[in-house]
Motif scaffolding. Structure first.
Motif, PDB file in Angstrom:
ATOM      1  N   ILE A  45      -7.920  -2.638   0.504  1.00 56.10           N
ATOM      2  CA  ILE A  45      -8.385  -3.829   1.205  1.00 56.10           C
ATOM      3  C   ILE A  45      -7.129  -4.549   1.703  1.00 56.10           C
ATOM      4  O   ILE A  45      -6.256  -4.895   0.907  1.00 56.10           O
ATOM      5  N   TYR A  46      -7.035  -4.707   3.016  1.00 56.92           N
ATOM      6  CA  TYR A  46      -5.885  -5.353   3.652  1.00 56.92           C
ATOM      7  C   TYR A  46      -6.230  -6.812   3.909  1.00 56.92           C
ATOM      8  O   TYR A  46      -7.279  -7.101   4.495  1.00 56.92           O
ATOM      9  N   LEU A  47      -5.356  -7.724   3.470  1.00 60.37           N
ATOM     10  CA  LEU A  47      -5.638  -9.156   3.565  1.00 60.37           C
ATOM     11  C   LEU A  47      -4.605  -9.886   4.409  1.00 60.37           C
ATOM     12  O   LEU A  47      -3.437  -9.500   4.452  1.00 60.37           O
ATOM     13  N   ASN A  48      -5.052 -10.979   5.015  1.00 57.87           N
ATOM     14  CA  ASN A  48      -4.127 -11.837   5.764  1.00 57.87           C
ATOM     15  C   ASN A  48      -3.562 -12.906   4.823  1.00 57.87           C
ATOM     16  O   ASN A  48      -3.823 -12.877   3.612  1.00 57.87           O
ATOM     17  N   ASN A  49      -2.850 -13.855   5.375  1.00 54.65           N
ATOM     18  CA  ASN A  49      -2.180 -14.883   4.578  1.00 54.65           C
ATOM     19  C   ASN A  49      -3.159 -15.805   3.856  1.00 54.65           C
ATOM     20  O   ASN A  49      -2.792 -16.467   2.893  1.00 54.65           O
ATOM     21  N   SER A  50      -4.404 -15.863   4.306  1.00 54.90           N
ATOM     22  CA  SER A  50      -5.426 -16.702   3.670  1.00 54.90           C
ATOM     23  C   SER A  50      -6.309 -15.907   2.721  1.00 54.90           C
ATOM     24  O   SER A  50      -7.382 -16.372   2.330  1.00 54.90           O
ATOM     25  N   ASN A  51      -5.881 -14.695   2.388  1.00 55.54           N
ATOM     26  CA  ASN A  51      -6.656 -13.786   1.529  1.00 55.54           C
ATOM     27  C   ASN A  51      -8.011 -13.423   2.134  1.00 55.54           C
ATOM     28  O   ASN A  51      -8.979 -13.178   1.427  1.00 55.54           O
ATOM     29  N   LYS A  52      -8.058 -13.400   3.456  1.00 49.15           N
ATOM     30  CA  LYS A  52      -9.271 -12.936   4.131  1.00 49.15           C
ATOM     31  C   LYS A  52      -9.092 -11.467   4.491  1.00 49.15           C
ATOM     32  O   LYS A  52      -7.995 -11.038   4.850  1.00 49.15           O
TER      33      LYS A  52
ATOM     34  N   VAL B  92      -0.771   4.061   3.258  1.00 48.73           N
ATOM     35  CA  VAL B  92      -1.194   2.709   2.886  1.00 48.73           C
ATOM     36  C   VAL B  92      -0.314   1.687   3.592  1.00 48.73           C
ATOM     37  O   VAL B  92      -0.802   0.737   4.211  1.00 48.73           O
ATOM     38  N   LEU B  93       1.003   1.886   3.513  1.00 52.47           N
ATOM     39  CA  LEU B  93       1.937   0.906   4.066  1.00 52.47           C
ATOM     40  C   LEU B  93       1.996   0.961   5.587  1.00 52.47           C
ATOM     41  O   LEU B  93       2.141  -0.079   6.230  1.00 52.47           O
ATOM     42  N   LYS B  94       1.843   2.142   6.154  1.00 48.94           N
ATOM     43  CA  LYS B  94       1.814   2.272   7.616  1.00 48.94           C
ATOM     44  C   LYS B  94       0.669   1.430   8.175  1.00 48.94           C
ATOM     45  O   LYS B  94       0.842   0.650   9.109  1.00 48.94           O
ATOM     46  N   ASN B  95      -0.497   1.567   7.571  1.00 47.95           N
ATOM     47  CA  ASN B  95      -1.655   0.805   8.046  1.00 47.95           C
ATOM     48  C   ASN B  95      -1.486  -0.686   7.781  1.00 47.95           C
ATOM     49  O   ASN B  95      -1.875  -1.506   8.607  1.00 47.95           O
ATOM     50  N   ALA B  96      -0.896  -1.044   6.644  1.00 49.85           N
ATOM     51  CA  ALA B  96      -0.665  -2.462   6.339  1.00 49.85           C
ATOM     52  C   ALA B  96       0.190  -3.109   7.425  1.00 49.85           C
ATOM     53  O   ALA B  96      -0.100  -4.213   7.884  1.00 49.85           O
ATOM     54  N   LEU B  97       1.225  -2.400   7.862  1.00 52.45           N
ATOM     55  CA  LEU B  97       2.091  -2.918   8.915  1.00 52.45           C
ATOM     56  C   LEU B  97       1.350  -2.994  10.250  1.00 52.45           C
ATOM     57  O   LEU B  97       1.475  -3.969  10.982  1.00 52.45           O
ATOM     58  N   GLU B  98       0.551  -1.978  10.547  1.00 51.44           N
ATOM     59  CA  GLU B  98      -0.181  -1.944  11.816  1.00 51.44           C
ATOM     60  C   GLU B  98      -1.186  -3.085  11.939  1.00 51.44           C
ATOM     61  O   GLU B  98      -1.368  -3.640  13.017  1.00 51.44           O
ATOM     62  N   VAL B  99      -1.859  -3.442  10.830  1.00 49.66           N
ATOM     63  CA  VAL B  99      -2.884  -4.493  10.900  1.00 49.66           C
ATOM     64  C   VAL B  99      -2.324  -5.879  10.577  1.00 49.66           C
ATOM     65  O   VAL B  99      -3.040  -6.873  10.635  1.00 49.66           O
ATOM     66  N   GLY B 100      -1.046  -5.940  10.206  1.00 54.89           N
ATOM     67  CA  GLY B 100      -0.411  -7.224   9.912  1.00 54.89           C
ATOM     68  C   GLY B 100      -0.796  -7.809   8.569  1.00 54.89           C
ATOM     69  O   GLY B 100      -0.816  -9.035   8.394  1.00 54.89           O
TER      70      GLY B 100
ATOM     71  N   ALA C  79       6.692  -0.087  -3.610  1.00 56.91           N
ATOM     72  CA  ALA C  79       6.882   0.280  -2.201  1.00 56.91           C
ATOM     73  C   ALA C  79       6.478  -0.881  -1.286  1.00 56.91           C
ATOM     74  O   ALA C  79       7.182  -1.206  -0.330  1.00 56.91           O
ATOM     75  N   ALA C  80       5.355  -1.519  -1.588  1.00 55.03           N
ATOM     76  CA  ALA C  80       4.870  -2.638  -0.770  1.00 55.03           C
ATOM     77  C   ALA C  80       5.834  -3.817  -0.858  1.00 55.03           C
ATOM     78  O   ALA C  80       6.103  -4.485   0.142  1.00 55.03           O
ATOM     79  N   GLN C  81       6.356  -4.055  -2.054  1.00 52.14           N
ATOM     80  CA  GLN C  81       7.284  -5.164  -2.267  1.00 52.14           C
ATOM     81  C   GLN C  81       8.503  -5.046  -1.365  1.00 52.14           C
ATOM     82  O   GLN C  81       9.001  -6.045  -0.849  1.00 52.14           O
ATOM     83  N   SER C  82       8.958  -3.824  -1.140  1.00 49.32           N
ATOM     84  CA  SER C  82      10.136  -3.627  -0.289  1.00 49.32           C
ATOM     85  C   SER C  82       9.869  -4.051   1.158  1.00 49.32           C
ATOM     86  O   SER C  82      10.793  -4.268   1.927  1.00 49.32           O
ATOM     87  N   LEU C  83       8.584  -4.176   1.528  1.00 46.22           N
ATOM     88  CA  LEU C  83       8.205  -4.621   2.870  1.00 46.22           C
ATOM     89  C   LEU C  83       7.627  -6.041   2.853  1.00 46.22           C
ATOM     90  O   LEU C  83       6.988  -6.467   3.813  1.00 46.22           O
ATOM     91  N   ASP C  84       7.834  -6.751   1.756  1.00 44.64           N
ATOM     92  CA  ASP C  84       7.300  -8.106   1.579  1.00 44.64           C
ATOM     93  C   ASP C  84       5.775  -8.155   1.662  1.00 44.64           C
ATOM     94  O   ASP C  84       5.196  -9.107   2.178  1.00 44.64           O
ATOM     95  N   ILE C  85       5.140  -7.112   1.169  1.00 47.81           N
ATOM     96  CA  ILE C  85       3.677  -7.063   1.083  1.00 47.81           C
ATOM     97  C   ILE C  85       3.325  -7.069  -0.401  1.00 47.81           C
ATOM     98  O   ILE C  85       3.915  -6.323  -1.182  1.00 47.81           O
ATOM     99  N   LYS C  86       2.388  -7.933  -0.780  1.00 45.42           N
ATOM    100  CA  LYS C  86       2.024  -8.055  -2.190  1.00 45.42           C
ATOM    101  C   LYS C  86       0.821  -7.181  -2.516  1.00 45.42           C
ATOM    102  O   LYS C  86      -0.130  -7.122  -1.743  1.00 45.42           O
TER     103      LYS C  86
END
Length: 139
Positions: A43-50, A72-80, A111-118
């Motif tokens: 589940i990919y979330l924005n800054n408001s946890n939506k 996982v991380l490729k898609n996280a970056l693509e969707v922001g 791995a996500a942490q290295s891209l500033d994704i929690k």
């Protein structure tokens, strides 16, 4: 132009906010709670946890499934996405995370942490209940 703005506004209203492990369970249980095989979802979330997007990452057998951290991380970056929630089911009904569940969680988190994704949580979903890594302080 006005129509485009209105559509984006409607899309924002339709995004489901995640505010607890219970809300993740409500979202995922109808999808994976009663399957006879394992599936792993992100589940990919924005800054408001939506929820920006929820994707099936893999579909496996009765006792396991493979997860590619790069996808996982490729898609996280693509969707922001700024954060992720991992979810998979245990067809056996057991809520106890396996060693491979724990290892995968830590690997994805690092791995996500290295891209500033929690990675906010990892849920194991069964027909009637769930296990939350975050709630149990094993994240």
């Amino acid at each position: 132009m006005e129509l485009g703005r209105r559509r984006r506004g409607e899309e924002a209203l339709n995004k489901r906010k995640i505010n607890s492990s219970a809300s993740v369970f409500e979202l995922m249980q109808p999808i994976i709670g009663e399957l006879p095989h394992e599936e792993f979802w992100i589940i990919y979330l924005n800054n408001s946890n939506k929820v920006i997007q929820k994707n099936q990452l893999s579909k496996g057998g009765i006792t396991g499934t493979l997860v590619d951290v790069r996808l996982v991380l490729k898609n996280a970056l693509e969707v922001g996405a700024v954060s992720l929630i991992l979810a998979h089911n245990h067809p056996s009904g057991t809520l106890k995370p396996s060693e491979s569940d724990k290892n995968l969680t830590y690997k994805l988190k690092a791995a996500a942490q290295s891209l500033d994704i929690k990675v906010l949580d990892h849920l194991i979903v069964t027909e009637k209940a769930y296990f939350s890594f975050a709630d149990e302080n094993v994240l």
